[in-house]
Design an enzyme around this catalytic site. Structure first.
Site, PDB file in Angstrom:
ATOM      1  N   ASP A 127       0.827  -1.201   0.000  1.00 11.38           N
ATOM      2  CA  ASP A 127       0.000   0.000   0.000  1.00 11.38           C
ATOM      3  C   ASP A 127       0.867   1.259   0.000  1.00 11.38           C
ATOM      4  OD1 ASP A 127      -2.734   1.198   0.453  1.00 11.38           O
ATOM      5  OD2 ASP A 127      -1.716   1.965   2.228  1.00 11.38           O
ATOM      6  N   GLU A 187       1.131  -0.640  -5.148  1.00  7.05           N
ATOM      7  CA  GLU A 187       0.106   0.388  -5.351  1.00  7.05           C
ATOM      8  C   GLU A 187       0.861   1.713  -5.389  1.00  7.05           C
ATOM      9  OE1 GLU A 187      -2.836   3.456  -3.943  1.00  7.05           O
ATOM     10  OE2 GLU A 187      -1.692   2.377  -2.428  1.00  7.05           O
TER      11      GLU A 187
END
Length: 742
Positions: free
Chosen positions: A418, A471
């Site tokens: 993330d 990401e």
């Protein structure tokens, strides 16, 4: 004898013990050689008397009281070897407890462990730090270890010692900042924390950074867990997984169902608890994704987190699957079950930041430890969180070992990392004056870059079938290039650029789409620059962003037609696929972690038929290798029609490993039906329509084509053409075998 004991006792250490400041209790407590004899000391506050006995507890020999709860005994000759004795403690209420001496056991942390940890290369450090049930010399208990180099003293406190920090102070390992202690009779299920005395005299109660289980929120202590007992059944899956090389993996299908376990389905609605556990969820979710034709699931943050509204992205226990849904063994079962039905498991992982919760990693030993000491490097002002100090070797070791932990202990197939952009850029989300440049004056975070490269390299070396997904929301070059070639080393990157452009295009009234046609086609100019996954994730359907259906313009029937066309184009576009839960049946409401998806919508035909459409897309995707085999090769995609902005029609070819079963996509993004419309065709053959979003089974009006024959008439840059009925707001897929007539 008492005088000889008093001469032996280090009374400075005794004062530290009584004041709760001792960090080397084994220098005072336990068994010690004294000339030809032996001294044993114990600290048992609130006791009436203490005696020493054999391991059977028989024939106890009273110890002398030397101070406040402090006892000692001297033997002229060495009577007990190592930990082969027991304390028999009598308390004022008349109770008697027989126990082994926690200070009689040797250190488990070795000098080599410490050396590797200081180097940032002890990738199995989670086997030593944390809480580990074990048996030593026949004594059952739990070994505790924690890194807290700035602490004055660390104690293990829990329900087994009345949360009294005086009872089990830990032993510091020289020059490492690691504290350790084996406590007999502490078994799995025991609740504990580390009590830390800081250099400034404050007392902190901290959760275990390496703990494997935590209490269910709002409680936040750790629970002793044993990860050794689960019997895995996925050997064949892991063996097959490890056969794939990096290049092979790129040529496999990946249709990912992103899921938040707590809100996919709840057993009890309108409850802060009411969750299905991991085992129950495995069977329900597994059956669903298998029936829908997905190849993978991606689970939103599972590492323990205190606040439900963070969705698992503000982690306090990086080595513990959240207890909301069960135990670590339950989560092992979940992964094992998914593998048994050939579903890969991707886990969201959050090394970019961590929250300020008092029991968490922040200011762990009273000073910045896991976070960078300078707030300009160590804090996210907008997020209110701390940033890891990636340049500190022990912190880098913590994160690297954690990535390996989820793969090696829980058999996770991939980690989706993330907020990678926030790691790469020192000025991410910061204004002037809120960040420090690197040594060269730039905004690249060299330490984070080195960490990500190392994690990817070590993962590939130790677990060749597992991989990491980034990401990463910027145009950083080489995210999926191998680390050996100075890339970051990820296998895949989320295509955030495509997602933003495409959703902005689809939200437009069709009249305005002609002026924004480049939003639809631009992604093909860079689609081979990285190994991409096309994503429509949870972030796109949360508060104030609308569900996918409600992003679409028009009346209800138009919204569904638009959405079917959108999904069809997404599946045809090069790149692996990810769709967030609920969007496959056109969830109406925005997603909320507090409630189940609106499964009742499936009682309505348009929603159930949308679900059928996504199922059909997945079936085509996994059946025809033209959909995925050459995702990263220019041969796999060719435009037929890409510049017809006015009519809103695009057409393209997808090619697989052979000339057989190639696919032609035709998409119409305006609400205008066209009959006998000529579209370019790559060869003079028959084209079998294998999907039409306007079919009645998908909620359309049934304007389908069946099998069409190409004619020898040039059109759209192609030597041949086909005449089609093109429904409004639709996508059609045709199968053909390439025939070279030239």
């Amino acid at each position: 004898m008492k005088k000889r004991l008093e001469n032996w006792v280090n009374w400075v250490l005794y004062d530290e013990l009584i004041k709760g400041q001792i960090n080397a209790p084994k220098h005072l407590l336990g068994v010690h050689d004294y000339g030809e004899g032996q001294v044993i000391t114990a600290y048992k506050p609130h006791s009436k008397s203490v005696a020493v006995a054999s391991t059977t507890g028989k024939n106890p020999i009273p110890m002398e009281a030397l101070g406040e709860g402090f006892y000692g005994i001297f033997f002229e000759k060495k009577k007990f070897k190592g930990n082969k004795y027991r304390f028999v403690t009598e308390y004022h209420d008349g109770s008697t407890v027989t126990s082994a001496d926690c200070y009689a056991f040797d250190s488990i942390i070795t000098d080599y462990d410490v050396y590797l940890f200081a180097e940032g290369k002890n990738y199995d450090i989670y086997e030593k730090l944390g809480a580990h049930p074990m048996t030593i010399d026949g004594v059952k208990g739990t070994y505790f270890a924690v890194w807290a180099p700035n602490a004055r003293r660390v104690s293990v406190v829990g329900d087994f010692n009345m949360w009294d920090g005086a009872l089990n102070p830990m032993q510091i390992h020289p020059a490492s900042g690691i504290y350790e202690l084996f406590i007999p009779d502490v078994m799995p299920g025991a609740v504990y924390k580390f009590q830390i005395l800081t250099r400034t005299g404050d007392i902190l109660f901290k959760a275990d950074p390496y703990g494997n289980q935590a209490q269910v929120r709002p409680d936040n202590a750790n629970v002793v867990a044993d990860l050794r007992n689960y019997k895995w059944k996925d050997t064949e899956w892991i063996t097959n997984r490890n056969k794939y090389s990096r290049v092979d993996r790129l040529k496999q299908p990946m249709s990912i169902y992103e899921v938040h376990l707590g809100s996919w389905k709840k057993e009890i609605e309108d409850s802060d608890f009411g969750f299905y556990n991991y085992r129950e969820m495995a069977k329900q979710l597994g059956a669903y994704v298998k029936d829908m034709g997905y190849t993978h699931i991606e689970i939103m943050g599972v590492a323990e987190y205190p606040f439900d509204g963070s969705w698992g992205y503000q982690v306090t226990n990086y080595y513990a699957p959240t207890s909301r849904y069960g135990t670590p063994e339950d989560f092992m079962y979940f992964v094992d079950y998914m593998h048994s039905i050939n579903i890969g498991v991707i886990l969201d992982w959050v090394p970019a930041h961590f929250p300020r919760d008092a029991h968490g990693l922040g200011r762990f030993d009273g000073m910045p430890l896991y976070e960078h000491a300078d707030s300009r490097r160590g804090e996210h002002p907008d997020w209110g969180t701390y940033i890891f100090d990636y340049g500190r070797t022990e912190v880098a070791n913590f994160l690297t070992a954690n990535a390996l932990f989820w793969v090696e202990k829980f058999h996770i197939d991939a980690l989706r990392v993330d907020a990678v952009a926030s790691m790469l850029y020192l000025d991410y989300g910061k204004q002037d004056g809120q960040w420090l440049p690197n040594k060269d004056g730039g905004n690249e975070n060299y330490d984070a870059i080195a960490l990500l490269q190392n994690i990817n390299s070590v993962m590939e070396e130790r677990n060749p079938g597992a991989y990491l997904i980034a990401e990463e929301s910027t145009a950083w070059a080489g995210v999926t290039a191998p680390a050996a070639f100075k890339g970051l080393g990820f296998l895949f990157k989320w295509n955030m650029g495509w997602m933003n452009d495409f959703l902005e295009y689809m939200k437009l009234d069709p009249y305005f789409r002609s002026f924004n046609h480049n939003r639809l086609t631009f992604s093909l100019t860079y689609t081979y620059s990285e190994n991409y996954i096309l994503v429509i994730s949870h972030d796109e359907v949360v508060h104030l962003k609308c569900s996918m259906l409600n992003k679409m313009p028009g009346f209800e029937v138009d919204k569904f037609a638009n959405l079917r066309a959108a999904y069809g184009f997404m599946y045809g576009h090069p790149g692996k696929k990810l769709l967030f839960m609920g969007q496959e049946f056109a969830q109406l409401r925005e997603w909320s972690e507090a409630r189940s998806l609106d499964w009742f919508l499936l009682d309505q035909p348009l929603h159930s038929k949308m679900q059928n459409f996504v199922k059909a897309l997945n079936n085509i995707y996994t059946t025809y290798d033209a959909m995925y085999y050459n995702d990263n090769e220019p041969v796999g995609f060719e435009w037929i029609k890409c510049d017809d902005a006015e009519d809103g029609i695009v057409a393209f070819i997808r090619r697989g490993k052979t000339s057989k079963e190639q696919l032609m996509f035709v998409c119409n993004f305006v609400p205008v039906e066209r009959t006998t419309h000529m579209v370019g065709a790559p060869c003079l053959t028959k084209y079998e329509e294998i999907l039409n979003s306007d079919a009645e089974e998908f909620g359309g009006q049934g304007r389908v084509n069946g099998v069409v024959q190409a004619i020898n008439q040039r059109c759209d840059r192609m030597d041949y053409s086909v005449s089609l009925t093109i429904p409004p707001l639709s996508v059609m897929v045709f199968k053909y075998d390439y025939v070279d007539k030239k």
